[in-house]
Each structure stands twice: as structure tokens, then as C-alpha cells.
Scaffold this motif. Structure first.
Motif, PDB file in Angstrom:
ATOM      1  N   ASN A   1       7.503 -87.475 -53.053  1.00  0.00           N
ATOM      2  CA  ASN A   1       6.317 -86.655 -53.302  1.00  0.00           C
ATOM      3  C   ASN A   1       5.650 -86.138 -52.038  1.00  0.00           C
ATOM      4  O   ASN A   1       4.926 -85.134 -52.102  1.00  0.00           O
ATOM      5  CB  ASN A   1       5.298 -87.449 -54.120  1.00  0.00           C
ATOM      6  CG  ASN A   1       5.736 -87.679 -55.548  1.00  0.00           C
ATOM      7  OD1 ASN A   1       5.631 -86.816 -56.400  1.00  0.00           O
ATOM      8  ND2 ASN A   1       6.257 -88.872 -55.822  1.00  0.00           N
TER       9      ASN A   1
ATOM     10  N   THR B   1       3.859 -82.751 -53.790  1.00  0.00           N
ATOM     11  CA  THR B   1       3.500 -82.741 -55.209  1.00  0.00           C
ATOM     12  C   THR B   1       2.076 -82.261 -55.460  1.00  0.00           C
ATOM     13  O   THR B   1       1.846 -81.456 -56.372  1.00  0.00           O
ATOM     14  CB  THR B   1       3.716 -84.139 -55.808  1.00  0.00           C
ATOM     15  OG1 THR B   1       5.103 -84.485 -55.682  1.00  0.00           O
ATOM     16  CG2 THR B   1       3.331 -84.169 -57.279  1.00  0.00           C
TER      17      THR B   1
ATOM     18  N   ALA C   1       9.891 -77.135 -62.949  1.00  0.00           N
ATOM     19  CA  ALA C   1       9.652 -78.351 -63.729  1.00  0.00           C
ATOM     20  C   ALA C   1      10.631 -79.452 -63.345  1.00  0.00           C
ATOM     21  O   ALA C   1      10.259 -80.629 -63.240  1.00  0.00           O
ATOM     22  CB  ALA C   1       9.773 -78.045 -65.221  1.00  0.00           C
ATOM     23  N   GLU C   2      11.895 -79.094 -63.102  1.00  0.00           N
ATOM     24  CA  GLU C   2      12.889 -80.093 -62.716  1.00  0.00           C
ATOM     25  C   GLU C   2      12.548 -80.702 -61.361  1.00  0.00           C
ATOM     26  O   GLU C   2      12.664 -81.914 -61.155  1.00  0.00           O
ATOM     27  CB  GLU C   2      14.270 -79.436 -62.671  1.00  0.00           C
ATOM     28  CG  GLU C   2      15.429 -80.409 -62.554  1.00  0.00           C
ATOM     29  CD  GLU C   2      15.719 -80.810 -61.128  1.00  0.00           C
ATOM     30  OE1 GLU C   2      16.277 -81.892 -60.909  1.00  0.00           O
ATOM     31  OE2 GLU C   2      15.360 -80.021 -60.217  1.00  0.00           O
TER      32      GLU C   2
ATOM     33  N   HIS D   1       9.278 -83.119 -61.915  1.00  0.00           N
ATOM     34  CA  HIS D   1       9.470 -84.356 -62.673  1.00  0.00           C
ATOM     35  C   HIS D   1      10.569 -85.236 -62.074  1.00  0.00           C
ATOM     36  O   HIS D   1      10.539 -86.462 -62.273  1.00  0.00           O
ATOM     37  CB  HIS D   1       9.789 -84.022 -64.135  1.00  0.00           C
ATOM     38  CG  HIS D   1       8.626 -83.453 -64.877  1.00  0.00           C
ATOM     39  ND1 HIS D   1       7.597 -84.231 -65.362  1.00  0.00           N
ATOM     40  CD2 HIS D   1       8.312 -82.166 -65.208  1.00  0.00           C
ATOM     41  CE1 HIS D   1       6.708 -83.456 -65.972  1.00  0.00           C
ATOM     42  NE2 HIS D   1       7.123 -82.209 -65.892  1.00  0.00           N
TER      43      HIS D   1
ATOM     44  N   PHE E   1       9.251 -87.996 -59.904  1.00  0.00           N
ATOM     45  CA  PHE E   1       8.747 -89.197 -60.564  1.00  0.00           C
ATOM     46  C   PHE E   1       9.869 -89.966 -61.257  1.00  0.00           C
ATOM     47  O   PHE E   1       9.799 -91.189 -61.388  1.00  0.00           O
ATOM     48  CB  PHE E   1       7.672 -88.826 -61.589  1.00  0.00           C
ATOM     49  CG  PHE E   1       6.458 -88.188 -60.987  1.00  0.00           C
ATOM     50  CD1 PHE E   1       5.461 -88.959 -60.413  1.00  0.00           C
ATOM     51  CD2 PHE E   1       6.312 -86.806 -60.976  1.00  0.00           C
ATOM     52  CE1 PHE E   1       4.342 -88.386 -59.850  1.00  0.00           C
ATOM     53  CE2 PHE E   1       5.197 -86.214 -60.417  1.00  0.00           C
ATOM     54  CZ  PHE E   1       4.202 -86.998 -59.851  1.00  0.00           C
ATOM     55  N   ALA E   2      10.904 -89.250 -61.711  1.00  0.00           N
ATOM     56  CA  ALA E   2      12.017 -89.919 -62.383  1.00  0.00           C
ATOM     57  C   ALA E   2      12.871 -90.715 -61.410  1.00  0.00           C
ATOM     58  O   ALA E   2      13.394 -91.778 -61.763  1.00  0.00           O
ATOM     59  CB  ALA E   2      12.878 -88.875 -63.117  1.00  0.00           C
TER      60      ALA E   2
ATOM     61  N   SER F   1      19.569 -82.807 -65.659  1.00  0.00           N
ATOM     62  CA  SER F   1      18.831 -81.981 -64.692  1.00  0.00           C
ATOM     63  C   SER F   1      19.166 -80.511 -64.877  1.00  0.00           C
ATOM     64  O   SER F   1      18.279 -79.648 -64.839  1.00  0.00           O
ATOM     65  CB  SER F   1      19.148 -82.423 -63.265  1.00  0.00           C
ATOM     66  OG  SER F   1      18.679 -83.728 -63.020  1.00  0.00           O
TER      67      SER F   1
ATOM     68  N   TRP G   1      11.759 -80.988 -70.036  1.00  0.00           N
ATOM     69  CA  TRP G   1      11.502 -81.886 -68.900  1.00  0.00           C
ATOM     70  C   TRP G   1      11.464 -83.369 -69.274  1.00  0.00           C
ATOM     71  O   TRP G   1      11.793 -84.216 -68.425  1.00  0.00           O
ATOM     72  CB  TRP G   1      10.201 -81.491 -68.199  1.00  0.00           C
ATOM     73  CG  TRP G   1       8.954 -81.611 -69.048  1.00  0.00           C
ATOM     74  CD1 TRP G   1       8.352 -80.625 -69.747  1.00  0.00           C
ATOM     75  CD2 TRP G   1       8.175 -82.802 -69.259  1.00  0.00           C
ATOM     76  NE1 TRP G   1       7.237 -81.106 -70.395  1.00  0.00           N
ATOM     77  CE2 TRP G   1       7.107 -82.436 -70.109  1.00  0.00           C
ATOM     78  CE3 TRP G   1       8.275 -84.112 -68.832  1.00  0.00           C
ATOM     79  CZ2 TRP G   1       6.146 -83.363 -70.530  1.00  0.00           C
ATOM     80  CZ3 TRP G   1       7.331 -85.042 -69.235  1.00  0.00           C
ATOM     81  CH2 TRP G   1       6.274 -84.656 -70.072  1.00  0.00           C
ATOM     82  N   PRO G   2      11.082 -83.784 -70.514  1.00  0.00           N
ATOM     83  CA  PRO G   2      11.137 -85.228 -70.810  1.00  0.00           C
ATOM     84  C   PRO G   2      12.539 -85.821 -70.701  1.00  0.00           C
ATOM     85  O   PRO G   2      12.683 -87.044 -70.557  1.00  0.00           O
ATOM     86  CB  PRO G   2      10.602 -85.313 -72.246  1.00  0.00           C
ATOM     87  CG  PRO G   2       9.732 -84.106 -72.412  1.00  0.00           C
ATOM     88  CD  PRO G   2      10.440 -83.043 -71.630  1.00  0.00           C
TER      89      PRO G   2
ATOM     90  N   TYR H   1      13.522 -88.302 -67.868  1.00  0.00           N
ATOM     91  CA  TYR H   1      13.174 -89.721 -67.929  1.00  0.00           C
ATOM     92  C   TYR H   1      14.074 -90.491 -68.896  1.00  0.00           C
ATOM     93  O   TYR H   1      13.936 -91.700 -69.018  1.00  0.00           O
ATOM     94  CB  TYR H   1      11.719 -89.883 -68.349  1.00  0.00           C
ATOM     95  CG  TYR H   1      10.754 -89.169 -67.429  1.00  0.00           C
ATOM     96  CD1 TYR H   1      10.294 -89.781 -66.271  1.00  0.00           C
ATOM     97  CD2 TYR H   1      10.307 -87.884 -67.701  1.00  0.00           C
ATOM     98  CE1 TYR H   1       9.410 -89.149 -65.419  1.00  0.00           C
ATOM     99  CE2 TYR H   1       9.432 -87.236 -66.849  1.00  0.00           C
ATOM    100  CZ  TYR H   1       8.984 -87.872 -65.713  1.00  0.00           C
ATOM    101  OH  TYR H   1       8.114 -87.227 -64.866  1.00  0.00           O
TER     102      TYR H   1
END
Length: 376
Positions: A119, A251, A273-274, A277, A280-281, A329, A339-340, A343
Motif C-alpha cells: 500500500n 492506496t 479495481a484489481e 484490492h 489487500f488480498a 485477477s 472485485w470480491p 479474496y
């Protein structure tokens, strides 16, 4: 924190540091060889090489952290099982959930470090690296002042000087300009000088010869000159990329400029978005790597022949989860609404780890299930 938790956590952190250092060294050596050849061979100093190496380390460290986390968890678990430490703890009533607690804390510690990298440190280092690359690309002196070597500042330009005097005079200069597809020009001179005027750079050639070859008809024209000035700024000048690189934004900066970053970067909403996220993933995946490595070996139990089968299974699970992450991805890049899915590998890994810990906590569940079925 219990004494056992502190003991196992210390073992995990020490081995994690060892594996991270070894992996970073291996990857760094492979990258440094190519980087050294491209920079030093292009006339840069060793300090520039060290600067580029340092700026590339955050991304390199972030790449090897999940592997080092998994390796540390597997090694420590295997050693404690070989020494019967985990066996004794289980015999005294310690449940697999208690044994997994220091592994979870270890994974969280690595995840926090990984989150700091993804980040903040990696975007800042990447932005600085790109800026320095553009500066190096525009540095004419560094690109041309290398004696005894044929240099290629651009694809269609070749430059050579036999020797450079201490006062900066270039002796026996050769310059081939093939940027015009209809005409090739070769300049040779007994000596030359580089003059800087702001952003412009001029090559002054003395006592030389210009040879012009026209491709249409293959006509050759030559001309001698006593002195000739040639503007070489355009030969090595790189166009500064005006668009914003999402990988270069931290970030918080990415979140603040979410509405405009897609337009300024020229990337799709899915790519933005990829990128966001994934930062964090990836830290969550470090936690899963530690838990999967520990829980897979725990269900194997003590064996005089070792737990190599469980190690192979754990490594296979890690490869599977990482492969799923790479596949998903690309799906998120195509559709930002997905995007979910980034995770999902961590969720699958957590589910696998929980199921294996449940199995380790209730090893006789299969026998009880068979007895119930037999009684029915």
C-alpha cells in the motif's frame, strides 16, 4: 500470550527472516546481473546501479513474502513434530486450535508488513524508479561518454569514440544515423566536443567526413568538413509519460483520486479495481499460506519416516491457491464488479485450513461415523 505461543512465534519469525533473506538474495542476484549489464554498459555509475537495486527491493520482497511465510510454517511445524514437541502438547490436552494460535499471530504479523509494502512502499519505490529511468534515458552524457564501445542510444543510432581525453575531448568519433528510412548518414571525425545548453545537447565534430547513402538508387554522397555541429538531443530524448500509473500511487492517493485516476491513467475500471484490492488480498494470502502449511502437517501426525507427503500436499495446495488467484485477477480486470473474487483464494484457503484443524481435533470422527451407520 502463553509461553508456548511465544516460543513457537519466535521460531517462526527467525525462520521466516532466514527464508526471506535467502529468497530475496536469489531473486536479487538474478535481477542484478541484468540490471548491472544494462546500466554499467550504458555508461552509468555504480551508485546508479545501487540506487536502482534499492528501489526494486520493495517489490521483490513483496513477491517472496508468501513463499517465505509458507516455508517458515512448514519447517517449524516439521521440526517440532520430529522432536515430538507437538505430540507431547497434544497428549497433554492442547487442541489443534491452541497450537494454531501462534501460527495465526505469525501470519498476521507478516500480513501487516506485507500491507505496508503493497500500500505504501512498493508504489513509492516504483514511482521513484520510473522517474529515475526517465532521467537516465534523457542523460546524453552518460549514454555517449563511454570509450571503446559501440553504443546504441536509440534503435536507429550508433555512436563510437575510441578514447576520451581528461579534458573531455572525444577522439576518433563515429556516428551512424539511420532514423530516416530513405537515407543513412554516417559521420566520422578526428575529434568532437559535447556542449550542453539547457535541455539541448550539441555534438561539435572537427575535421571529419559525412557520408550520405540514399536508399532510392543507392547513391552515395560524401562531404568533408572542418567543423560541424549536430543537435543530438532528439537521439536519446525520451518522451515523458504524461499519464498516471496506478501502480505508482499509494492506496490513500488512489482512493482520493478514484474518480479521475481511470481517465488520467488510461486504464480500465477493472484494472484500477484489481490494483486496489490486490493490495489487500496479498497480505491476507500470507496468513492463509502459514495456516495451510501448519494444518496440513498437523493432520499427518507423528511418523518416524517424516511428513514429506504432507509437505508435498501443502505445497500443492499453495500452488493451487496461487493459480486461482492469478486466474481471478484477469477476470477482475475485465469486469470491475467482480472485485470480491480477489479474496476468494484466501477464503478457500481458510476453509481448507479450518477443515484440516477440525479433522486434527476429531481424528476418530470417521470411526464414529462408521459405527453409527453400522448400528443403523
Amino acid at each position: 500470550m502463553a509461553r508456548f505461543d511465544r516460543y513457537m512465534l519466535s521460531q517462526l519469525l527467525v525462520l521466516f527472516g532466514f527464508f526471506a533473506l535467502v529468497l530475496v538474495s536469489i531473486f536479487w542476484i538474478n535481477r542484478a546481473v541484468v540490471l548491472f549489464d544494462s546500466l554499467i554498459g550504458d555508461g552509468q555509475t555504480a551508485l546508479v546501479f545501487l540506487e536502482f537495486t534499492a528501489l526494486g527491493l520493495p517489490r521483490l520482497i513483496a513477491t517472496v513474502l508468501p513463499i517465505a511465510t509458507f516455508a517458515a510454517a512448514v519447517y517449524v511445524t516439521n521440526r517440532m513434530m520430529s522432536d515430538s514437541e507437538l505430540t507431547v502438547l497434544q497428549a497433554t490436552g492442547s487442541s489443534p486450535w491452541v497450537l494454531a494460535r501462534p501460527v495465526l499471530v505469525f501470519g498476521v504479523c507478516v500480513a501487516l508488513f506485507m500491507a505496508t509494502l503493497t500500500n505504501f512502499l512498493v508504489p513509492l519505490a516504483t514511482a521513484q524508479l520510473k522517474e529515475r529511468e526517465q532521467e537516465i534515458a534523457q542523460n546524453v552524457t552518460a549514454r555517449l561518454l563511454t570509450e571503446g564501445t559501440f553504443l546504441h542510444p536509440t534503435k536507429a543510432v550508433t555512436f563510437y569514440t575510441r578514447i576520451i581525453d581528461t579534458d573531455g575531448v572525444l577522439r576518433d568519433v563515429f556516428l551512424s544515423d539511420r532514423r530516416d528510412p530513405l537515407m543513412d548518414i554516417i559521420y566520422t571525425a578526428s575529434e568532437a566536443y559535447l556542449l550542453r545548453n539547457g535541455d539541448a545537447t550539441t555534438l561539435i565534430m572537427v575535421d571529419g567526413l559525412a557520408q550520405r547513402m540514399e536508399q532510392d538508387g543507392l547513391r552515395l554522397a560524401t562531404a568533408k568538413f572542418a567543423d560541424f555541429s549536430f543537435d543530438i538531443s532528439s537521439l536519446v530524448k525520451s518522451d515523458v509519460i504524461a499519464e498516471t500509473k496506478i501502480a505508482n500511487l499509494t492506496t490513500p492517493a488512489l482512493l482520493r483520486s478514484w474518480d479521475t485516476v481511470q481517465e488520467t491513467s488510461g486504464r480500465s475500471a477493472g484494472a484500477v479495481a484489481e490494483e486496489l484490492h490486490a493490495r489487500f488480498a496479498q497480505p491476507l494470502f500470507c496468513i492463509i499460506a502459514a495456516l495451510v502449511g501448519f494444518s496440513t502437517l498437523l493432520i499427518g501426525g507423528f511418523s518416524r519416516f517424516g511428513v514429506w507427503r504432507e509437505i508435498v500436499i501443502a505445497f500443492g495446495l499453495l500452488i493451487f491457491l496461487d493459480g486461482v488467484r492469478g486466474t481471478l485477477s484477469s477476470e477482475v480486470v475485465s469486469n470491475a464488479a467482480l472485485w470480491p473474487l480477489l479474496y476468494l483464494p484466501s477464503l478457500i484457503g481458510a476453509t481448507i485450513a479450518v477443515l484440516m484443524l477440525l479433522h486434527a481435533a476429531n481424528p476418530a470422527w470417521r470411526a464414529r461415523l462408521k459405527r453409527r451407520r453400522a448400528s443403523l
